[in-house]
Design an enzyme around this catalytic site. Structure first.
Site, PDB file in Angstrom:
ATOM      1  N   TYR A 128      88.996  25.559  12.645  1.00  0.00           N
ATOM      2  CA  TYR A 128      88.786  24.497  13.487  1.00  0.00           C
ATOM      3  C   TYR A 128      89.796  25.356  15.029  1.00  0.00           C
ATOM      4  CZ  TYR A 128      86.873  20.337  10.971  1.00  0.00           C
ATOM      5  OH  TYR A 128      86.401  19.568  10.076  1.00  0.00           O
ATOM      6  N   SER A 129      90.216  24.927  15.123  1.00  0.00           N
ATOM      7  CA  SER A 129      91.228  25.399  15.930  1.00  0.00           C
ATOM      8  C   SER A 129      90.957  26.879  16.295  1.00  0.00           C
ATOM      9  CB  SER A 129      92.530  25.464  16.668  1.00  0.00           C
ATOM     10  OG  SER A 129      92.981  23.976  15.644  1.00  0.00           O
ATOM     11  N   GLU A 244      91.796  13.382   7.812  1.00  0.00           N
ATOM     12  CA  GLU A 244      92.653  14.315   8.287  1.00  0.00           C
ATOM     13  C   GLU A 244      93.393  13.120   8.645  1.00  0.00           C
ATOM     14  OE1 GLU A 244      92.320  17.161  10.567  1.00  0.00           O
ATOM     15  OE2 GLU A 244      94.376  17.853  10.354  1.00  0.00           O
ATOM     16  N   GLU A 381      98.205  12.458  22.586  1.00  0.00           N
ATOM     17  CA  GLU A 381      97.513  11.787  23.987  1.00  0.00           C
ATOM     18  C   GLU A 381      96.104  11.682  23.553  1.00  0.00           C
ATOM     19  OE1 GLU A 381      99.235  14.321  23.811  1.00  0.00           O
ATOM     20  OE2 GLU A 381     100.741  14.290  24.923  1.00  0.00           O
TER      21      GLU A 381
HETATM   22  C1  LIG Z   1     101.931  22.963  12.850  1.00  0.00           C
HETATM   23  C2  LIG Z   1     100.484  23.138  13.653  1.00  0.00           C
HETATM   24  C3  LIG Z   1     100.056  23.234  12.381  1.00  0.00           C
HETATM   25  C4  LIG Z   1      98.138  22.936  12.538  1.00  0.00           C
HETATM   26  N1  LIG Z   1      97.403  23.169  12.195  1.00  0.00           N
HETATM   27  C5  LIG Z   1      95.725  23.909  11.543  1.00  0.00           C
HETATM   28  C6  LIG Z   1      95.186  24.119  10.789  1.00  0.00           C
HETATM   29  O1  LIG Z   1      95.429  23.806   9.609  1.00  0.00           O
HETATM   30  N2  LIG Z   1      93.654  24.442  11.377  1.00  0.00           N
HETATM   31  C7  LIG Z   1      92.971  23.890  12.452  1.00  0.00           C
HETATM   32  O2  LIG Z   1      92.292  24.367  12.430  1.00  0.00           O
HETATM   33  N3  LIG Z   1      94.234  23.122  13.220  1.00  0.00           N
HETATM   34  C8  LIG Z   1      95.288  23.668  13.553  1.00  0.00           C
HETATM   35  N4  LIG Z   1      95.912  23.280  14.343  1.00  0.00           N
HETATM   36  C9  LIG Z   1      95.785  22.997  16.091  1.00  0.00           C
HETATM   37  C10 LIG Z   1      96.170  21.712  16.393  1.00  0.00           C
HETATM   38  O3  LIG Z   1      94.550  20.852  15.590  1.00  0.00           O
HETATM   39  C11 LIG Z   1      95.510  22.405  17.531  1.00  0.00           C
HETATM   40  O4  LIG Z   1      97.325  22.461  17.780  1.00  0.00           O
HETATM   41  C12 LIG Z   1      94.940  20.735  18.644  1.00  0.00           C
HETATM   42  O5  LIG Z   1      94.081  19.673  17.874  1.00  0.00           O
HETATM   43  C13 LIG Z   1      95.780  20.887  19.939  1.00  0.00           C
HETATM   44  O6  LIG Z   1      95.068  22.198  20.458  1.00  0.00           O
HETATM   45  P1  LIG Z   1      96.156  22.983  20.729  1.00  0.00           P
HETATM   46  O7  LIG Z   1      96.639  22.935  20.981  1.00  0.00           O
HETATM   47  O8  LIG Z   1      94.730  23.829  21.894  1.00  0.00           O
HETATM   48  O9  LIG Z   1      96.610  22.116  22.136  1.00  0.00           O
HETATM   49  P2  LIG Z   1      95.453  21.698  24.089  1.00  0.00           P
HETATM   50  O10 LIG Z   1      93.928  21.112  23.400  1.00  0.00           O
HETATM   51  O11 LIG Z   1      95.165  22.798  24.922  1.00  0.00           O
HETATM   52  O12 LIG Z   1      96.562  20.324  24.677  1.00  0.00           O
HETATM   53  C14 LIG Z   1      97.130  20.632  25.074  1.00  0.00           C
HETATM   54  C15 LIG Z   1      98.098  19.348  25.304  1.00  0.00           C
HETATM   55  O13 LIG Z   1      97.156  18.800  26.759  1.00  0.00           O
HETATM   56  C16 LIG Z   1      96.826  17.299  26.300  1.00  0.00           C
HETATM   57  N5  LIG Z   1      95.852  16.957  26.494  1.00  0.00           N
HETATM   58  C17 LIG Z   1      94.755  18.349  26.053  1.00  0.00           C
HETATM   59  N6  LIG Z   1      93.309  17.608  26.338  1.00  0.00           N
HETATM   60  C18 LIG Z   1      93.418  16.492  26.635  1.00  0.00           C
HETATM   61  C19 LIG Z   1      92.879  15.481  27.204  1.00  0.00           C
HETATM   62  N7  LIG Z   1      91.382  14.931  27.557  1.00  0.00           N
HETATM   63  N8  LIG Z   1      93.177  13.968  28.325  1.00  0.00           N
HETATM   64  C20 LIG Z   1      94.572  14.044  28.064  1.00  0.00           C
HETATM   65  N9  LIG Z   1      95.886  14.928  27.236  1.00  0.00           N
HETATM   66  C21 LIG Z   1      95.140  16.180  26.842  1.00  0.00           C
HETATM   67  C22 LIG Z   1      97.567  17.941  24.176  1.00  0.00           C
HETATM   68  O14 LIG Z   1      97.776  16.279  23.380  1.00  0.00           O
HETATM   69  C23 LIG Z   1      97.810  18.721  24.616  1.00  0.00           C
HETATM   70  O15 LIG Z   1      99.279  17.940  24.869  1.00  0.00           O
HETATM   71  C24 LIG Z   1      97.741  22.938  13.933  1.00  0.00           C
HETATM   72  C25 LIG Z   1      98.644  22.921  14.777  1.00  0.00           C
HETATM   73  C26 LIG Z   1      99.997  23.156  14.712  1.00  0.00           C
HETATM   74  C27 LIG Z   1     101.343  22.626  15.864  1.00  0.00           C
END
Ligand SMILES: Cc1cc2nc3c(=O)[nH]c(=O)nc-3n(C[C@H](O)[C@H](O)[C@H](O)COP(=O)(O)OP(=O)(O)OC[C@H]3O[C@@H](n4cnc5c(N)ncnc54)[C@H](O)[C@@H]3O)c2cc1C
Length: 394
Positions: A128-129, A244, A381
Site C-alpha cells: 500500500y504505502s 487490519e 492521529e
Molecule cells: C513497522 C511498520 C510496518 C508497516 N508495514 C506496512 C506494510 O506491510 N505495508 C504497507 O503498505 N504499509 C506498511 N506500513 C506503512 C504505514 O501504513 C504508514 O507508515 C502509515 O500509514 C503512516 O504513513 P507515513 O509513514 O507515510 O506517515 P505520514 O502520513 O507522512 O504521517 C507523518 C505524521 O503526520 C501525521 N499526520 C499525517 N496526516 C495527518 C492528518 N491529516 N491529521 C493529523 N495528523 C496527520 C501522522 O499521524 C504521523 O504522525 C508500515 C509502517 C511501519 C512503521
C-alpha cells in the site's frame, strides 16, 4: 447488551486452552515470551499446526476452510493465543487478502489463491504505502498501464512488512489520473519473482529486519491478477483496512505484558526497594490497568453489539487507537522499571552476562520496535480524525 460469556463460549475457551497446552511447541512460546524474532520456519510451523486443526483462518467461512466461528469465538481464540505466547499469525494473506477475495474476487481467484494461503505455499505481503503516500494513501503514484493482457507496473512501495519471506504482494496501483485521486486506483496481485520487481531491506532502530522497500521497473503483470474492477481499488483498500485495524487492538498481548510487569516488579530492586513497593510504579500500573479493563469492556461491548447485528462503524478505529496506546504504555512502564538495565541489546549478550531476568532482556528493543504500533495500520492521529468526524456528525 450481555457482557457475560455463555456456557458454550466458556467451554470453547477451555477447548482452546487445552489445544494450546497440547499443541503449541514450547520452543515457539518461549521465543515469543522472550520477544525474540521468529524465523519463517517458526511461523509456518505454527500455521501448519493450526491448519491441521482447521483453526487457521478465523474470519473465513467454512466453505473455504475457515472454522465458522462467531466474532466472540474469534476474540476468545485470539486472547488465549496471546496469553499462551503463541506466535502472532502473519495477517496479510489470512486477515487481509482472504476477506478481500471473499468479497471482491472471482470464484476462480478464490479457489486458486485461498488454499495456498492456508497451506503456506504462498506468503503474501502488503504493497500500500509509498514514500509520498502513507496517511494520504490516495496520493499513491505507482502506475499500472494496460498493455494487451498485461499491466506494466512502475513505481515504489515502502514499509513492506516481512516482505523478505514473501513470494507475492498485493498492491494498490494507479490505473487512471482522471477525476478524484481515489477514483483511479486498482488492486493488483503481483508475483515477487516477476522480472523488474526488486525488494530491499530497511533496518529498524532496534536492529531488526522487519520491513522492506519494493521497486517496480516495467514489471509485466497478467491482467487476470486484477481484483474487482479496474479503478475500484479504493473501495477494496478501505474494506481491507477495517480488517487490519481490528486485529491490532490486542488486549491479550496487553494482559500478558501486564503480568510480566508484575512479575518483574516483584523480582527486581531499584533505589533499594522492590519495584512492586514503589508507589510511583504502583500508581502508574494501576492507571494503565484501569485503561486496559475499560478497553476490554469496550471490546466486549462491541462484540455483543456485533452479535446483535449492529453496524461496525468507527469501532475498529477506536479499538486500534486505544489498544495501541495501552500496549505502548505498558512497554514504557516495563522499560522504565528496568532503568539503565534495559539498555543492553540482549542479542549482543550471552545469557550469563545479563543483569536482568532473561524474559526482560529485550525490553529496550521491544519498546523501540513497538513505537510502530501507533503508526502502522493507519496512524493514531488519523484514527482520532475518523472518530471525531463521526462523533461531530451525530
Ligand atoms: C513497522 C511498520 C510496518 C508497516 N508495514 C506496512 C506494510 O506491510 N505495508 C504497507 O503498505 N504499509 C506498511 N506500513 C506503512 C504505514 O501504513 C504508514 O507508515 C502509515 O500509514 C503512516 O504513513 P507515513 O509513514 O507515510 O506517515 P505520514 O502520513 O507522512 O504521517 C507523518 C505524521 O503526520 C501525521 N499526520 C499525517 N496526516 C495527518 C492528518 N491529516 N491529521 C493529523 N495528523 C496527520 C501522522 O499521524 C504521523 O504522525 C508500515 C509502517 C511501519 C512503521
Amino acid at each position: 447488551m450481555d457482557l457475560e460469556f455463555t456456557s458454550e463460549e466458556r467451554a470453547f475457551r477451555e477447548e482452546v486452552r487445552a489445544f494450546l497446552k497440547d499443541n503449541l511447541p514450547e520452543e515457539l512460546s518461549e521465543k515469543v515470551a522472550a520477544g525474540k524474532e521468529l524465523s519463517k520456519e517458526d511461523l509456518l510451523r505454527w500455521q501448519a499446526i493450526l491448519h491441521e486443526r482447521g483453526w487457521l483462518a478465523a474470519t473465513w467461512p467454512e466453505e473455504y476452510g475457515g472454522p465458522g466461528w462467531s466474532a466472540v469465538e474469534r476474540h476468545i481464540f485470539a486472547e488465549e493465543c496471546a496469553l499462551h505466547s503463541a506466535p502472532r499469525l502473519v495477517p496479510f494473506g489470512l486477515n487481509m487478502l482472504g476477506p478481500v477475495l471473499l468479497k471482491f474476487g472471482t470464484e476462480e481467484q478464490r479457489r486458486e489463491i485461498l488454499p495456498r494461503i492456508l497451506d503456506g505455499s504462498d506468503w503474501w505481503c502488503q504493497g500500500y504505502s509509498e514514500p509520498g503516500a502513507g496517511s494520504d494513501l490516495a496520493s499513491l503514484k505507482t502506475r499500472a498501464v494496460r498493455d494487451g493482457d498485461h499491466y506494466v507496473v512502475n513505481g515504489q512501495k515502502t514499509w513492506t512488512t516481512l516482505g523478505q519471506h514473501a513470494n507475492k504482494i498485493f498492491c494498490l496501483v494507479r490505473t487512471s489520473t482522471e477525476g478524484k485521486p481515489q477514483e483511479g486506483i486498482s488492486f493488483l496481485l503481483v508475483d515477487l519473482d516477476t522480472p523488474g520487481v526488486e525488494m530491499r531491506p530497511i533496518r529498524l532502530i532496534e536492529g531488526g529486519h522487519e520491513v522492506n522497500e519494493v521497486f517496480f521497473t516495467d514489471a509485466r503483470v497478467p491482467a487476470a491478477n486484477l481484483v474487482g474492477e479496474e479503478n475500484q481499488g479504493w473501495t477494496i483498500a478501505k474494506y481491507l483496512l477495517t480488517h487490519e485495524r481490528t486485529n491490532i487492538a490486542g488486549t491479550g498481548f496487553s494482559i500478558k505484558d501486564m503480568e510480566r510487569f508484575h512479575r518483574l516488579a516483584g523480582q527486581i530492586t531499584r533505589d533499594s526497594r522492590k519495584i512492586a513497593d514503589n508507589p510511583i510504579y504502583a500508581a502508574r500500573a494501576a492507571e494503565i490497568e484501569i485503561e486496559l479493563e475499560a478497553l476490554r469492556i469496550t471490546n466486549l461491548r462491541m462484540l455483543a453489539n456485533a452479535k446483535g447485528g449492529a453496524a461496525g462503524g468507527i469501532e475498529s478505529s477506536m479499538l486500534k487507537l486505544k489498544g495501541t496506546q495501552v500496549r505502548q504504555a505498558i512497554q514504557d512502564l516495563y522499560r522504565s522499571a528496568l532503568g539503565p538495565q534495559a539498555a543492553p541489546m540482549a542479542d549482543e549478550l550471552s545469557e550469563n552476562e545479563l543483569t536482568v531476568p532473561v524474559e526482560a532482556a529485550r525490553a529496550a528493543p521491544a519498546y523501540f520496535n513497538n513505537r510502530k504500533l501507533s503508526i502502522f495500520g493507519g496512524s493514531n492521529e488519523i484514527q482520532r480524525n475518523i472518530v471525531a468526524k463521526e462523533l461531530y456528525r451525530r
